[in-house]
Design a protein around this motif. Structure first.
Motif, PDB file in Angstrom:
ATOM      1  N   SER A 259      -4.620   3.401   0.536  1.00  0.00           N
ATOM      2  CA  SER A 259      -4.122   2.169  -0.043  1.00  0.00           C
ATOM      3  C   SER A 259      -4.546   1.038   0.878  1.00  0.00           C
ATOM      4  O   SER A 259      -4.808   1.252   2.069  1.00  0.00           O
ATOM      5  CB  SER A 259      -2.604   2.203  -0.209  1.00  0.00           C
ATOM      6  OG  SER A 259      -2.234   3.131  -1.215  1.00  0.00           O
TER       7      SER A 259
ATOM      8  N   ASP B 178      -6.087   4.247  -3.814  1.00  0.00           N
ATOM      9  CA  ASP B 178      -4.749   4.492  -4.338  1.00  0.00           C
ATOM     10  C   ASP B 178      -4.162   3.169  -4.842  1.00  0.00           C
ATOM     11  O   ASP B 178      -4.406   2.790  -5.980  1.00  0.00           O
ATOM     12  CB  ASP B 178      -3.894   5.140  -3.256  1.00  0.00           C
ATOM     13  CG  ASP B 178      -2.544   5.614  -3.767  1.00  0.00           C
ATOM     14  OD1 ASP B 178      -2.343   5.627  -4.992  1.00  0.00           O
ATOM     15  OD2 ASP B 178      -1.678   5.979  -2.947  1.00  0.00           O
ATOM     16  N   ARG B 179      -3.425   2.453  -4.027  1.00  0.00           N
ATOM     17  CA  ARG B 179      -2.867   1.161  -4.433  1.00  0.00           C
ATOM     18  C   ARG B 179      -3.587   0.063  -3.655  1.00  0.00           C
ATOM     19  O   ARG B 179      -3.592   0.072  -2.430  1.00  0.00           O
ATOM     20  CB  ARG B 179      -1.360   1.149  -4.195  1.00  0.00           C
ATOM     21  CG  ARG B 179      -0.639   2.136  -5.099  1.00  0.00           C
ATOM     22  CD  ARG B 179       0.836   2.281  -4.780  1.00  0.00           C
ATOM     23  NE  ARG B 179       1.439   3.287  -5.663  1.00  0.00           N
ATOM     24  CZ  ARG B 179       2.673   3.774  -5.517  1.00  0.00           C
ATOM     25  NH1 ARG B 179       3.453   3.333  -4.530  1.00  0.00           N
ATOM     26  NH2 ARG B 179       3.130   4.690  -6.360  1.00  0.00           N
TER      27      ARG B 179
END
Length: 524
Positions: A231, A254-255
């Motif tokens: 992330s 991911d994020r």
């Protein structure tokens, strides 16, 4: 680890605070300080699938050492990551990247690793992690190990300089402010001189400083951390780095949070970012004008005019007067010129009321025959040679720039009329016009192909990465992204300007996965 490129930085005789401010404001806003010192070893991260980097070879091990600072988070660790100087020769000479980590204090809540990607070019991720980790820990409740790194050439990583004279390393000369009458002959001569010096003294490390290699270095870091996915919280120039990583390694994301975004146009890249600063200053200056005309400024002697509409013409007239008659300052041999005032203004627009107060005080002192202007740190002296080199090199190694000085002269003439606050600087010639090497990697086109996991946050009145450029990044990402527009001025959004709506939205996404269903707006 392999052979490490030697550090030949030539430092400037300036205060630490001045160096930090000038380094942070060189092209965007991201502080770059020295990396933390290295201390006691800790175990290497677990091996997982995907623990191979850009070269396909097994990832190097990270030997973690305690490096907590008095002003940083408890338990901070540091390590060095070896990366190839040239990824076409992965077994050849290596350079060392400074890496720092703050582990999750709630293992049961841990989701993975959040990488803090710095701005610049020239920003230090180690320093940004040190500054921001306590706030991130409070916001994210143990969801991540927090990691930052210094890109090649920055902070505690391997460095090289260009051997530049002190006068060529000042912010007011690295940013090419034209002469008072708009001529650019002196800028052109300096740009040639800087490019020639970088070619002569910078060596292979300066030639390797690019977004493409920073993306490769991040992929190697991901593998060394033992993470299948990362992330990211990326800021300013770092948003472009993170967008390129997401474009080239979508399965490893991911994020993804992009904070204060520039136009990703692959034909222009940094050329476009610099040009857009003219509009950015126009967008932001009214905030300063309103502040400086507020009667609340009067008790501190900082009220510049009775009405906000009077502040801009007052400022432009003062800059023109200082073009003709520079005023001695508190720094011997460094008078306050029109261009130093303009650069101080541009720097102040990145910040908040404290920065506005410094600019207003400078304006008042410049107008007072009996006062001696106190130069802000960012216009008071030179940057260290290595800091100037990394910024120049990344700009010039990423994309080809026009070579004809006459093209810049014509562009400056137009820009000075359209945007008098910045007086043609954003359209002016840079050392990239005379850079001897063409880019080794073509710029990556950002597209809508990839997972829908990008959250963009953007101030409406950002002087460095204006909203118009951020909208182009949003359009390029398409359905992959959501844009949170914040009715605020300055550079930097998350945990930066006190907007609870924006902070809550970013935290909710990183910690809980709440990705907005559509683009959103946060009132000031």
């Amino acid at each position: 680890m392999g052979r490490r490129v030697r550090d030949n930085e030539a430092g400037g005789m300036t205060s630490c605070r001045g160096i930090k401010v000038r380094r942070a404001l060189l092209w965007a806003l991201s502080g770059a300080l020295t990396a933390a010192t290295l201390g006691v070893a800790a175990p290497f991260a677990r091996a997982v699938d995907g623990a191979r980097g850009e070269t396909g070879a097994p990832a190097p091990q990270l030997t973690w050492r305690a490096c907590a600072r008095a002003d940083g988070p408890a338990g901070q660790e540091c390590a060095e990551l070896p990366v190839p100087l040239d990824y076409r020769d992965p077994a050849g000479p290596q350079v060392a990247l400074a890496v720092s980590r703050v582990r999750s204090d709630r293992p049961a809540a841990r989701r993975g690793t959040l990488l803090v990607v710095p701005g610049g070019p020239g920003g230090s991720g180690v320093d940004r992690l040190t500054q921001r980790a306590p706030a991130l820990q409070r916001q994210l409740a143990g969801a991540y190990d927090l990691v930052g790194f210094d890109p090649r050439g920055v902070g505690g990583s391997s460095k090289a300089g260009c051997g530049l004279d002190a006068g060529d390393r000042e912010l007011v000369t690295l940013r090419s402010w034209p002469a008072a009458d708009g001529r650019i002959a002196e800028n052109t001569a300096r740009a040639r001189r800087i490019a020639r010096s970088c070619a002569r003294h910078g060596g292979a490390l300066v030639r390797s400083m690019s977004t493409a290699n920073e993306v490769r270095d991040i992929e190697r870091l991901r593998a060394a951390l033992g993470e299948r996915k990362l992330s990211v919280w990326a800021v300013s120039y770092g948003t472009y780095v993170a967008a390129v990583y997401a474009q080239t390694h979508p399965e490893r994301t991911d994020r993804w949070v992009l904070d204060s975004n520039g136009d990703p146009d692959p034909a222009r890249v940094e050329r476009g970012w610099l040009a857009n600063m003219a509009q950015g200053a126009d967008d932001r200056f009214p905030d300063f004008a309103a502040w400086a005309a507020d009667p609340a400024r009067a008790p501190d002697g900082l009220r510049l005019a009775a009405r906000a509409a009077e502040v801009r013409p007052l400022f432009l007239a003062l800059a023109a007067e200082l073009d003709r008659w520079p005023k001695p300052s508190n720094v011997p041999g460094t008078p306050l010129t029109g261009n130093r005032l303009r650069q101080a203004m541009q720097s102040a627009l990145y910040g908040d009321a404290t920065a506005f107060a410094r600019l207003a005080a400078l304006v008042r002192a410049a107008r007072d025959p009996a006062a001696t202007p106190q130069l802000p740190a960012d216009v008071a002296g030179p940057l260290p040679d290595a800091d100037a080199a990394v910024t120049i090199a990344t700009l010039c190694n990423d994309v080809a720039w026009p070579r004809d000085p006459d093209a810049y002269r014509r562009a400056v003439a137009v820009d000075r009329v359209r945007h008098p606050l910045t007086a043609g600087m954003p359209a002016n010639v840079t050392p990239c016009a005379f850079w001897p090497d063409r880019p080794a990697d073509p710029p990556v086109r950002i597209t809508d192909r990839g997972p829908a996991n990008v959250l963009m946050v953007q101030n409406l009145r950002d002087p460095a990465t204006p909203y118009s450029g951020a909208r182009k990044m949003r359009a390029a990402l398409g359905a992959r992204a959501r844009l949170v527009t914040v009715d605020h001025g300055g550079h930097g959004v998350y945990l930066a300007n006190g907007n609870a709506c924006a902070d809550r939205t970013v935290t909710g996404y990183l910690r809980d996965g709440r990705w907005p269903a559509r683009d959103a707006y946060c009132a000031g």
